[in-house]
Design an enzyme around this catalytic site. Structure first.
Site, PDB file in Angstrom:
ATOM      1  N   LYS A  23      50.923 -49.425  30.780  1.00  0.00           N
ATOM      2  CA  LYS A  23      51.184 -50.839  30.483  1.00  0.00           C
ATOM      3  C   LYS A  23      52.184 -51.369  31.512  1.00  0.00           C
ATOM      4  O   LYS A  23      53.379 -51.091  31.429  1.00  0.00           O
ATOM      5  CB  LYS A  23      51.727 -50.999  29.063  1.00  0.00           C
ATOM      6  CG  LYS A  23      51.878 -52.441  28.616  1.00  0.00           C
ATOM      7  CD  LYS A  23      52.318 -52.516  27.161  1.00  0.00           C
ATOM      8  CE  LYS A  23      52.425 -53.964  26.705  1.00  0.00           C
ATOM      9  NZ  LYS A  23      53.443 -54.727  27.451  1.00  0.00           N
ATOM     10  N   LYS A  45      54.187 -48.360  22.756  1.00  0.00           N
ATOM     11  CA  LYS A  45      55.400 -48.699  23.501  1.00  0.00           C
ATOM     12  C   LYS A  45      56.336 -47.501  23.634  1.00  0.00           C
ATOM     13  O   LYS A  45      56.429 -46.659  22.745  1.00  0.00           O
ATOM     14  CB  LYS A  45      56.148 -49.851  22.811  1.00  0.00           C
ATOM     15  CG  LYS A  45      55.329 -51.117  22.640  1.00  0.00           C
ATOM     16  CD  LYS A  45      55.036 -51.812  23.959  1.00  0.00           C
ATOM     17  CE  LYS A  45      56.243 -52.515  24.518  1.00  0.00           C
ATOM     18  NZ  LYS A  45      56.650 -53.706  23.758  1.00  0.00           N
TER      19      LYS A  45
END
Length: 715
Positions: free
Chosen positions: A130, A330
């Protein structure tokens, strides 16, 4: 006693009325952070803190679904586009992703996909880093780039086509075969870590704003109004997605095959992307990329998992603001514990005193951290910008053991103090009241958190910006002596304070300006003539040129008109400064200054602080010794038709310049304003008058043509 932060109410005990209040608070806070992140490119909190706010919001909305409304951040994406760029409607919305913070949440995501699709086996999943950058959508028609847009609020973005054409990773023409007639291709604009550091070094050397992290630098660079600025920035682009596609370039398209097609079409595709066939594969990739994170040349803040088959993606569809077929796993905010050895004070170019924590070196996220910003005095004391306690109201002291976090993975910040390890003799930090660079008094104005140096004319840390202000258009306005020349002359040590400008000619036998690149005898002669022409200056220009805080052009004119002459002004200021005490100022000179209409306490105190600094007086005396005459202020008349009236000029004026019109109106006793309000008496409208004219008509303000204005003031 130390103030304690009021804890957020436990979700389990929330009643519906209290939940409604808490949701409103969370929504407002998140919306503010969205604007700071998406529009201003200046996030105020770490990703981890932001994610925590969203998770709390989502949890409360799940408990009270009847309180969910369309304006909630859980139903929207990003922030509305800023006003500086044309708006672009996305053919297919650019939605954000749901988040996972633990391995079991990734497993739950895969199970949900299996249940929805009624699959016995785990579907193939594409795992990709990401990238921490700015999302971008590129529209191609017949293979040619026709428009580039930021994500904005997910439905409407900003048109940044001209700027994007300067990014080498973005092809103007798609390569290869099977090019769709129309397609929107998407990805992330980012900046390499080494390029970010080099850019910040150049920015700092040039006295420009430095960026907090590579993501902010990429976003700020892409959204420049000047395309040449964007072209000078080392922006990169990874392609990883698409929106509208008139046709797919292959049969039975999949995510990983589309990425291969993007590569063949001329885009850069992240080489770390992997195809996974189980939850274990996906989590192994997450751990592997996490270990490589510090050594990657770009910033990442997690891993994105996407169902590979596009027909599965289509069946899965979307929920409110995110797709069912993708999720972001995350990384946790990276923290470490170390000792704060010392607090140093740095002085910025505007005179702001900023505390910096000097730390025992510690590795955070693969990077050695030795310094952390402490922002201001209140932050050290445990008080936030809103006046509420932070860190449970615990202050920061030299010798403390502190927890350091890299916010956004770049800016180190102190998030907490380990009180059990605070040394017995640790004293509260006392913020200095003198500038550590020049020794001048430092002041903190009411309502502000920042201490500022008052040595405006003599502080080396502020010198360049003060000198630029001194020669600006509304100050001394010396032809041929602009910002670049000031920077050059200051760097060479030729001009350190204003008086030095007027001694350049006398020192030129040693300086030899004509030997500088871009100069010659004629240009140097013209420069000296322009400087000599400014040895006679109007009083209000001189006052403005001093760079006193809060004294802009308007206040400089108010002061000049009130005192009339330089001698009267200096005499009053010195009398007020001599009477200044920590308890206040009750002198007649100060009261007279404070009572000038339009001045008030804040401006009066700033003026007196300037003249209370003896070295400012010495620098001013040196300047005055070089000047021939300071012209008395022209007193405004009180016997005219416009005396005491408020006037606004708008549109293109043909009979006089805007400055001439303003000066004439002020001489006749009028106040010239920059905006229209109910207090405006006249609006003088020239050609192509816009919003000010419209507002004047709406408010019923008298609108005059140039000829009518001239007739009113007696031509």
């Amino acid at each position: 006693m130390t103030a304690k932060t009021k804890p957020a109410p436990d979700i389990a005990t929330l009643t519906k009325p209290k939940a409604k209040v808490e949701l409103m608070r969370l929504r407002l806070e998140i919306e503010g952070h969205d604007k700071a992140y998406y529009q201003d490119d200046a996030p105020k909190i770490s990703d981890a803190d932001y994610d925590a706010l969203r998770r709390r919001l989502e949890a409360i909305e799940q408990k009270f679904p009847e309180l969910v409304n369309a304006s909630s951040p859980t139903q929207t994406v990003g922030a509305a586009p800023a006003r500086g760029f044309a708006k672009v409607q996305h053919a297919v919305p650019m939605l954000s992703l749901g988040n996972a913070f633990a391995d079991d949440e990734v497993a739950e995501f895969v199970e949900r996909v299996q249940r929805f699709l009624r699959l016995d086996d785990v579907p193939a999943i594409v795992a990709e880093p990401k990238i921490d950058g700015l999302s971008l959508s590129l529209r191609y028609e017949n293979g040619e780039l026709v428009r580039a847009a930021t994500r904005g609020d997910g439905f409407t973005g900003e048109d940044v086509t001209a700027n994007v054409r300067t990014i080498k990773d973005v092809p103007n023409t798609l390569k290869g075969k099977h090019i769709p007639a129309a397609c929107e291709l998407r990805g992330e604009v980012y900046m390499l870590k080494q390029d970010f550091l080099a850019l910040n070094k150049r920015q700092e050397e040039a006295g420009e704003t430095v960026f907090a992290n590579p993501r902010n630098s990429a976003a700020g660079s892409l959204r420049q109004k000047d395309v040449l600025v964007t072209a000078s920035r080392p922006l990169k682009f990874f392609a990883y997605a698409w929106g509208e596609m008139s046709t797919y370039p292959m049969d039975e398209p999949t995510q990983h095959k589309m990425l291969q097609w993007l590569d063949h079409a001329g885009f850069v595709v992240n080489p770390e992307i992997t195809l996974c066939h189980s939850v274990e594969d996906a989590l192994a990739f997450y751990r592997r990329i996490g270990e490589k994170r510090a050594s990657l040349p770009y910033d990442i803040d997690g891993v994105v998992y996407k169902v590979d088959r596009l027909d599965y993606q289509e069946r899965l569809g979307f929920v409110s603001r995110s797709p069912r077929w993708a999720i972001a796993h995350k990384f946790a905010a990276e923290q470490a514990t170390t000792v704060l050895e010392k607090i140093d004070i740095q002085v910025g170019r505007t005179g702001a005193l900023t505390p910096v924590a000097r730390l025992q070196p510690v590795t955070v996220g693969g990077v050695v951290v030795q310094n952390a910003t402490l922002h201001n005095e209140d932050y050290i004391r445990g008080i936030g910008n809103d006046g509420e306690p932070i860190r449970d109201g615990v202050d920061i002291r030299e010798g403390d053991t502190v927890v350091v976090q890299r916010a956004g993975d770049v800016i180190p910040q102190i998030v907490s103090v380990v009180m059990q390890k605070r040394p017995a003799g640790a004293e509260p930090y006392h913020f200095p009241h003198k500038c550590p660079v020049c020794g001048s008094h430092a002041v903190r104005e009411e309502g502000e958190a920042v201490w500022r140096c008052t040595g405006a004319l003599i502080c080396p840390a502020q010198a360049v910006e003060r000198l630029k202000h001194f020669v600006s258009r509304l100050a001394f306005d010396i032809d041929g002596l602009g910002e670049k020349q000031i920077e050059l002359f200051h760097e060479r040590g030729w001009v350190q304070e204003p008086a030095d400008i007027f001694t350049l000619k006398a020192r030129n036998d040693q300086l030899k300006l004509e030997q500088l690149e871009g100069y010659g005898e004629t240009s140097v002669r013209n420069l000296f003539a322009a400087i000599d022409a400014r040895r006679t200056i109007e009083l209000h220009r001189l006052i403005f040129a001093l760079g006193i805080r809060h004294v802009g052009e308007g206040n400089a004119k108010l002061l000049a008109r009130h005192y009339g002459t330089l001698d009267a002004f200096l005499s009053a200021m010195r009398a007020a400064a001599d009477a200044q005490t920590e308890e206040g100022n009750t002198s007649e000179a100060y009261q007279d200054l404070d009572n000038i209409a339009g001045i008030g306490d804040v401006v009066a105190e700033a003026v007196v602080e300037f003249f209370a600094e003896e070295r400012n007086i010495k620098a001013l005396d040196a300047l005055l010794a070089e000047l021939t005459e300071v012209l008395p202020a022209e007193q405004a008349r009180r016997d005219t038709a416009v005396a005491g009236k408020t006037v606004v000029f708008t549109g293109s004026l043909s009979k006089f310049t805007r400055d001439e019109a303003k000066a004439a109106a002020e001489r006749l006793g009028a106040k010239v304003a920059g905006s229209v309000s109910k207090k405006t008496d006249y609006v003088v409208a020239g050609e192509d008058a816009g919003s000010k004219l419209t507002k004047a008509k709406d408010l019923g303000v008298t609108v005059l043509t140039e000829d009518e204005w001239l007739a009113l003031i007696g031509n």
